[in-house]
Write a protein that holds these residues in place. Structure first.
Motif, mmCIF file in Angstrom:
data_model
loop_
_atom_site.group_PDB
_atom_site.id
_atom_site.type_symbol
_atom_site.label_atom_id
_atom_site.label_comp_id
_atom_site.label_asym_id
_atom_site.label_seq_id
_atom_site.Cartn_x
_atom_site.Cartn_y
_atom_site.Cartn_z
ATOM 1 N N ARG A 71 9.443 13.309 27.895
ATOM 2 C CA ARG A 71 8.817 12.244 28.685
ATOM 3 C C ARG A 71 9.842 11.280 29.269
ATOM 4 N NH1 ARG A 71 3.629 12.480 29.129
ATOM 5 N NH2 ARG A 71 2.325 13.430 27.526
ATOM 6 N N GLY A 72 11.113 11.488 28.935
ATOM 7 C CA GLY A 72 12.174 10.644 29.487
ATOM 8 C C GLY A 72 12.273 9.288 28.825
ATOM 9 N N PHE A 73 11.758 9.170 27.608
ATOM 10 C CA PHE A 73 11.857 7.898 26.892
ATOM 11 C C PHE A 73 13.276 7.725 26.358
ATOM 12 C CE2 PHE A 73 7.143 8.344 25.452
ATOM 13 C CZ PHE A 73 6.711 8.015 26.716
ATOM 14 N N ASP A 74 13.876 6.598 26.678
ATOM 15 C CA ASP A 74 15.206 6.279 26.180
ATOM 16 C C ASP A 74 15.096 5.921 24.696
ATOM 17 O OD1 ASP A 74 18.022 5.415 26.303
ATOM 18 O OD2 ASP A 74 17.166 3.404 26.069
ATOM 19 N N PRO A 75 15.873 6.576 23.814
ATOM 20 C CA PRO A 75 15.763 6.289 22.373
ATOM 21 C C PRO A 75 15.987 4.812 22.027
ATOM 22 C CG PRO A 75 17.053 8.271 22.726
ATOM 23 C CD PRO A 75 16.813 7.661 24.086
ATOM 24 N N ALA A 76 16.933 4.167 22.695
ATOM 25 C CA ALA A 76 17.177 2.747 22.415
ATOM 26 C C ALA A 76 15.995 1.897 22.858
ATOM 27 C CB ALA A 76 18.461 2.293 23.101
ATOM 28 N N ALA A 77 15.419 2.216 24.003
ATOM 29 C CA ALA A 77 14.256 1.468 24.489
ATOM 30 C C ALA A 77 13.066 1.697 23.572
ATOM 31 C CB ALA A 77 13.924 1.886 25.925
ATOM 32 N N LEU A 78 12.896 2.923 23.110
ATOM 33 C CA LEU A 78 11.802 3.234 22.182
ATOM 34 C C LEU A 78 11.947 2.427 20.892
ATOM 35 C CD1 LEU A 78 9.300 4.996 21.620
ATOM 36 C CD2 LEU A 78 10.859 6.684 20.655
ATOM 37 N N GLN A 79 13.158 2.365 20.380
ATOM 38 C CA GLN A 79 13.416 1.584 19.162
ATOM 39 C C GLN A 79 13.125 0.102 19.409
ATOM 40 O OE1 GLN A 79 13.975 2.812 16.212
ATOM 41 N NE2 GLN A 79 14.274 0.878 15.179
ATOM 42 N N ALA A 80 13.471 -0.387 20.588
ATOM 43 C CA ALA A 80 13.204 -1.794 20.924
ATOM 44 C C ALA A 80 11.702 -2.064 20.974
ATOM 45 C CB ALA A 80 13.850 -2.145 22.261
ATOM 46 N N VAL A 81 10.927 -1.146 21.552
ATOM 47 C CA VAL A 81 9.469 -1.299 21.592
ATOM 48 C C VAL A 81 8.904 -1.292 20.179
ATOM 49 C CG1 VAL A 81 7.310 -0.197 22.307
ATOM 50 C CG2 VAL A 81 9.213 -0.360 23.913
ATOM 51 N N LYS A 82 9.404 -0.391 19.354
ATOM 52 C CA LYS A 82 8.964 -0.315 17.952
ATOM 53 C C LYS A 82 9.226 -1.636 17.236
ATOM 54 C CE LYS A 82 10.099 2.188 13.687
ATOM 55 N NZ LYS A 82 10.677 1.067 12.957
ATOM 56 N N GLN A 83 10.415 -2.183 17.407
ATOM 57 C CA GLN A 83 10.775 -3.445 16.756
ATOM 58 C C GLN A 83 9.939 -4.598 17.294
ATOM 59 O OE1 GLN A 83 15.014 -3.472 17.427
ATOM 60 N NE2 GLN A 83 15.440 -2.382 15.522
ATOM 61 N N GLU A 84 9.693 -4.604 18.600
ATOM 62 C CA GLU A 84 8.873 -5.660 19.201
ATOM 63 C C GLU A 84 7.450 -5.626 18.650
ATOM 64 O OE1 GLU A 84 7.009 -6.550 23.583
ATOM 65 O OE2 GLU A 84 9.079 -5.825 23.495
ATOM 66 N N LYS A 85 6.877 -4.426 18.548
ATOM 67 C CA LYS A 85 5.526 -4.308 17.994
ATOM 68 C C LYS A 85 5.495 -4.760 16.538
ATOM 69 C CE LYS A 85 2.510 -1.398 19.246
ATOM 70 N NZ LYS A 85 1.618 -0.292 19.594
#
Length: 110
Positions: A71-85
């Protein structure tokens, strides 16, 4: 002939050949690949529920990582979304199980 009709790990056809069998495979286009990955996610989750071990958890993680990459999700961005949630809504560390939510006037009836 045994029919599987499912996504398999990259080396499975080679392993099948090494065992003296003939795999019948195809390379999926992006849409079918994503659909097969999502089906694989459900399959692996069911296997983990049946046998909760590190090997099954590793399979789940492998599929999740493949979905993210496809899906083209950047691993660092995904981790940031996880931390934000987690910062906004929490994680799952406190083991809270919500049974129901009552309206304030419902509590007065008791």
């Amino acid at each position: 002939m045994k029919v599987y009709n499912k996504l398999v790990r990259d080396r499975i056809p080679d392993i099948i050949r090494a065992d003296g069998h003939i795999p019948q495979c195809e390379t999926l286009d992006t849409a079918r690949y994503l659909d097969a990955l999502e089906q694989k996610l459900l399959e692996e989750a069911a296997e983990y529920r049946q046998t909760p071990c590190m090997e099954e958890m590793a399979d789940l993680m492998e599929v999740i990582e493949a979905i993210c990459k496809a899906r083209g999700f950047d691993p660092a961005a995904l981790q940031a979304v996880k931390q934000e949630k987690a910062a906004k809504r929490g994680a799952f560390e406190k083991r809270i199980f919500l049974h129901a939510v009552a309206e304030p006037d419902e509590l007065l009836d008791r």
